[in-house]
Write a protein that holds these residues in place. Structure first.
Motif, short mmCIF file in Angstrom:
data_model
loop_
_atom_site.label_atom_id
_atom_site.label_comp_id
_atom_site.label_asym_id
_atom_site.label_seq_id
_atom_site.Cartn_x
_atom_site.Cartn_y
_atom_site.Cartn_z
N PRO A 158 0.71 -1.10 -0.03
CA PRO A 158 0.35 -0.10 0.05
C PRO A 158 0.91 1.44 -0.27
O PRO A 158 2.11 1.04 0.89
N VAL A 159 0.35 2.19 -1.03
CA VAL A 159 1.42 3.66 -0.79
C VAL A 159 0.57 4.96 -0.48
O VAL A 159 1.05 6.30 -0.31
N ALA A 160 -1.02 4.69 -0.45
CA ALA A 160 -1.77 6.33 -0.17
C ALA A 160 -1.75 5.72 0.99
O ALA A 160 -2.31 5.02 2.06
N ASP A 161 -1.69 7.30 1.96
CA ASP A 161 -2.04 7.18 3.36
C ASP A 161 -1.76 6.54 4.21
O ASP A 161 -1.98 5.55 5.46
N CYS A 162 -0.26 6.11 3.78
CA CYS A 162 0.77 5.49 4.68
C CYS A 162 1.86 6.03 5.21
O CYS A 162 2.19 7.47 4.47
N ALA A 163 2.64 5.87 6.46
CA ALA A 163 4.03 6.54 6.80
C ALA A 163 4.71 5.18 6.73
O ALA A 163 4.47 4.38 6.52
N PHE A 164 6.23 5.04 6.29
CA PHE A 164 6.94 4.68 5.82
C PHE A 164 8.26 5.17 6.45
O PHE A 164 8.64 5.64 7.13
N VAL A 165 8.98 3.28 6.97
CA VAL A 165 10.04 3.39 7.93
C VAL A 165 10.91 2.65 7.34
O VAL A 165 10.21 1.30 7.22
N ALA A 166 11.85 2.45 7.48
CA ALA A 166 13.44 2.14 6.93
C ALA A 166 13.57 1.32 7.54
O ALA A 166 14.44 2.22 8.63
N VAL A 167 13.98 0.27 7.99
CA VAL A 167 15.02 -0.62 9.28
C VAL A 167 15.95 -1.68 8.08
O VAL A 167 16.05 -1.92 7.05
N ARG A 168 17.20 -1.14 8.51
CA ARG A 168 17.74 -2.14 8.40
C ARG A 168 19.21 -2.92 9.37
O ARG A 168 18.84 -3.20 10.26
N VAL A 169 19.05 -4.72 8.38
CA VAL A 169 19.24 -5.13 10.03
C VAL A 169 20.73 -6.12 8.83
O VAL A 169 21.03 -6.16 8.20
N ASP A 170 21.32 -6.09 10.57
CA ASP A 170 23.33 -6.65 9.79
C ASP A 170 23.52 -8.05 10.89
O ASP A 170 22.99 -7.94 12.30
N LEU A 171 23.34 -8.68 10.17
CA LEU A 171 23.43 -9.62 10.23
C LEU A 171 25.02 -10.05 10.64
O LEU A 171 25.77 -9.88 9.99
N ARG A 172 25.51 -10.64 11.53
CA ARG A 172 26.23 -10.96 12.73
C ARG A 172 26.86 -12.56 12.14
O ARG A 172 28.14 -12.86 12.69
N GLY A 200 24.81 -10.37 4.29
CA GLY A 200 25.06 -10.30 5.67
C GLY A 200 24.01 -8.84 5.76
O GLY A 200 24.19 -8.32 7.05
N ARG A 201 23.26 -8.33 4.78
CA ARG A 201 22.52 -7.21 4.85
C ARG A 201 21.01 -7.06 4.07
O ARG A 201 21.15 -7.85 3.14
N LEU A 202 20.12 -6.81 5.35
CA LEU A 202 18.32 -6.77 4.86
C LEU A 202 18.43 -5.67 4.88
O LEU A 202 18.25 -4.55 6.03
N GLY A 203 16.90 -5.17 4.17
CA GLY A 203 16.51 -4.02 4.36
C GLY A 203 14.96 -4.40 4.24
O GLY A 203 14.60 -5.40 3.92
N VAL A 204 14.49 -3.92 4.83
CA VAL A 204 13.33 -3.88 4.85
C VAL A 204 12.28 -2.16 4.81
O VAL A 204 12.46 -1.09 5.89
N LEU A 205 11.12 -2.42 4.21
CA LEU A 205 9.95 -1.00 4.42
C LEU A 205 8.58 -1.47 4.72
O LEU A 205 7.90 -2.50 4.46
N LEU A 206 8.48 -0.33 5.74
CA LEU A 206 7.34 -1.33 6.42
C LEU A 206 6.48 -0.21 5.93
O LEU A 206 6.87 1.74 5.63
N ALA A 207 5.34 0.37 5.19
CA ALA A 207 3.92 0.41 5.15
C ALA A 207 3.02 0.62 6.07
O ALA A 207 2.19 -0.16 5.65
N LEU A 208 2.63 2.00 6.68
CA LEU A 208 1.94 1.77 7.77
C LEU A 208 0.58 2.24 8.03
O LEU A 208 1.01 3.66 7.91
N ARG A 209 -0.77 1.43 7.91
CA ARG A 209 -1.34 3.28 7.46
C ARG A 209 -1.67 3.98 8.91
O ARG A 209 -0.75 3.29 10.04
N ALA A 210 -2.75 4.67 9.03
CA ALA A 210 -2.07 6.16 10.15
C ALA A 210 -3.49 5.40 11.08
O ALA A 210 -2.76 5.51 12.17
#
Length: 569
Positions: free
Chosen positions: A343-357, A388-398
């Motif tokens: 979903p891209v309408a009426d959403c807030a987005f947060v980027a998360v980076r995961v570094d595996l050790r 060793g690195r993952l990206g996550v994009l969260l799309a959160l409704r208001a």
């Protein structure tokens, strides 16, 4: 004149510039009328102007009252008008038979019998949509057949050569193990059209635009795609006239390859001669069908060769392009992510980076995290950004409120896979085009986390507010300016301790940590006040610094923090 048999003789084509470019598309009625050999007859289109883009398969000279029995469709019929019946009913029957068999056009010479087209003929052709063309001057019909047939045969030979090149190109892609992105890109380049790979739930996984933007190609993709019913073979379907081919293996369907019609005014290899954007099979040529069918075959083989599911690859590519701002326009990203089901309408987005050790495995972690978020009903895309690195994009409704519960759930899932992993979060943004900034911030947070550093108590992830002086210096530790600063301010003191076995650096640390309080310094170092005074005077002499100056103490404190992070490696 009498009925002619198709001539295969090679003739000299006097058409020069008029025929340039015809070898890459079917010859149409309009093209034939523009040839000098016909243009000399001063052709006038009486009816069927809208149908001049009909392809011409052959030229047929006839003086029979029932020529349709000798036709197969697509012929440019040439006649002097001598055999036309007198009565209107006979004329209508004559035209109906031509139209029923699919003749491309009727060309009548107004020299011998007629000097203007008979009204009954005009009415009959108009009623059936058959192009009627008159010639005001005498034309040698045999010359017409020789010129046009030479063009047609030349086009057929060229088409065979181009088809062979298409097969060779896709064979080469398959032999070198090309992935789905390369296959789709090759299809778009060969056809000059936009090509899309979608999965069974109508998500556009790969889009290679040609003659349009990603936004134009993918906006409203799922709705538009669901209007195109699946079929067992390659054909034009749906209200927009998409050319679709199933991608399947041993009877199991994996998705569809879709070729979009060219927009008005844009040229495409294998397209109809008129360049029209009209919906229908005329929007695509045989070469387009060949390209898409070979694309579907190559995609099937790529799926067998490459273990990574198409969806995972699509998510990875989309996240990388977003994080690195590789979209051609700001509007492309929302269309692409929406076509992937986010979903891209009426959403807030947060980027998360995961570094595996540890050796948790990128693919396993990627799959597990995506499944965990899906099970929790959190809209997100997960993809490997680098080893060793993952990206996550969260799309959160208001209505979902704060993003923190979703990130905490994600972080717990990460730490269950890899207890030493580092989860870093960027700031929340309300526009997808700003998500690249959130990814950059998550990257800066991750770079500022020293080995073994834990997040503040109460949460399992790191964020921007955690970056204090030491973490900032740790992130900048490879900058030679930081290294030079620490060495310039403290190098002589470190050298003195190394040569004389003293520990003046520790005394200086206690003094700076105590904000210049000598009593506290003595207590922390288990030293007498006199010893502290003596050592601090030696430090001032070696460093040429005034330790009573608050500014100079601050400079030394920063240098000492820099030295600490540099020694961490």
């Amino acid at each position: 004149m009498r009925e002619n048999e198709p001539s295969l003789r090679e003739t000299t084509d006097p058409t020069t510039d008029t025929t340039s470019g015809l070898a890459r598309r079917p010859l149409t009625v309009a093209d034939a009328l523009a040839l000098p050999v016909l243009a000399a007859g001063q052709p006038q289109v009486v009816t069927g102007v809208a149908h001049l883009d009909r392809p011409v398969r052959w030229v047929h000279i006839t003086e029979l009252t029932d020529p349709a029995s000798f036709l197969k469709g697509g012929e440019l019929v040439l006649t002097t008008g001598m055999p036309l019946p007198e009565e209107p009913a006979g004329v209508r029957r004559y035209v109906d038979e031509l139209a029923d068999v699919g003749a491309a056009a009727l060309v009548i010479e107004l020299v011998r019998r007629y000097h203007r087209p008979p009204p009954a003929l005009v009415d009959a052709c108009r009623a059936r949509g058959l192009p009627l063309v008159t010639l005001a001057a005498d034309v040698n019909f045999l010359d017409v057949t020789q010129v046009v047939h030479a063009l047609l045969l030349g086009n057929q030979a060229d088409a065979m050569r181009r088809t062979q090149r298409i097969h060779e190109a896709f064979t080469a892609l398959t032999l070198r193990g090309a992935g789905p992105e390369e296959v789709v890109r090759a299809a778009a380049e060969m056809s000059g059209r936009t090509v899309v790979l979608e999965n069974l739930v109508h998500q556009a996984l790969i889009c290679e635009p040609s003659g349009c933007t990603v936004e134009e190609a993918l906006t409203g993709w799922e709705r538009r795609s669901r209007a195109v019913p699946p079929r067992e073979r390659t054909e034009v379907r749906g209200p927009e006239g998409w050319l679709v081919a199933p991608v399947e293996y041993q009877g199991e369907r994996r998705g569809r390859a879709v070729m979009l019609p060219a927009r008005a005014g844009s040229a495409a290899v294998g397209s109809s001669a008129s360049g029209s954007s009209a919906v229908g099979s005329s929007a695509f040529g045989p070469e387009d069908v060949t390209v898409l069918e070979r694309t579907a075959m190559a995609l099937t083989i790529a799926r067998l060769i490459h273990a990574t599911p198409w969806e995972r690859t699509a998510h990875r590519d989309a996240l990388r392009d977003l994080a690195e701002q590789r979209h051609r326009s700001p509007a492309d990203a929302p269309a692409r992510f929406a076509a992937l089901g986010l979903p891209v309408a009426d959403c807030a987005f947060v980027a998360v980076r995961v570094d595996l050790r540890t050796e948790a495995g990128d693919a396993e972690a990627e799959s597990r995290l995506a499944e965990d978020l899906r099970a929790a009903g959190v809209p997100a895309l997960v993809g490997v950004l680098a080893p060793g690195r993952l990206g996550v994009l969260l799309a959160l409704r208001a209505a979902a409120g704060s993003w923190r519960p979703a990130v905490e759930r994600l972080s717990r899932a990460v730490l269950a896979l890899d207890p030493e992993a580092v989860v870093s979060v960027g700031s929340e943004v309300t526009d997808l085009s700003d998500a690249a900034r959130s990814f950059r911030e998550a990257g800066r947070v991750a770079e500022a986390v020293p080995p073994g550093a834990s997040p503040p108590e109460g949460r399992p992830f790191h964020e921007l507010s955690d970056i204090g002086l030491r973490r900032l210096l740790f992130a900048l530790r490879e900058d030679v300016r930081i290294q030079e600063y620490a060495e310039r301010l403290l190098g002589r003191l470190v050298d003195h301790d190394a040569r004389h076995g003293t520990d003046l650096l520790t005394t200086l640390r206690h003094y700076l940590d105590a904000a210049g309080n000598k009593t506290t310094t003595a207590r922390h170092g288990n030293l007498s006040r006199e010893t502290v005074y003596q050592r601090l005077r030696t430090v001032e002499r070696l460093l040429d610094r005034d330790l009573e100056s608050g500014e100079q103490r601050t400079e030394l404190h920063v240098a000492l923090a820099a030295l600490d992070v540099l020694r961490m490696g």
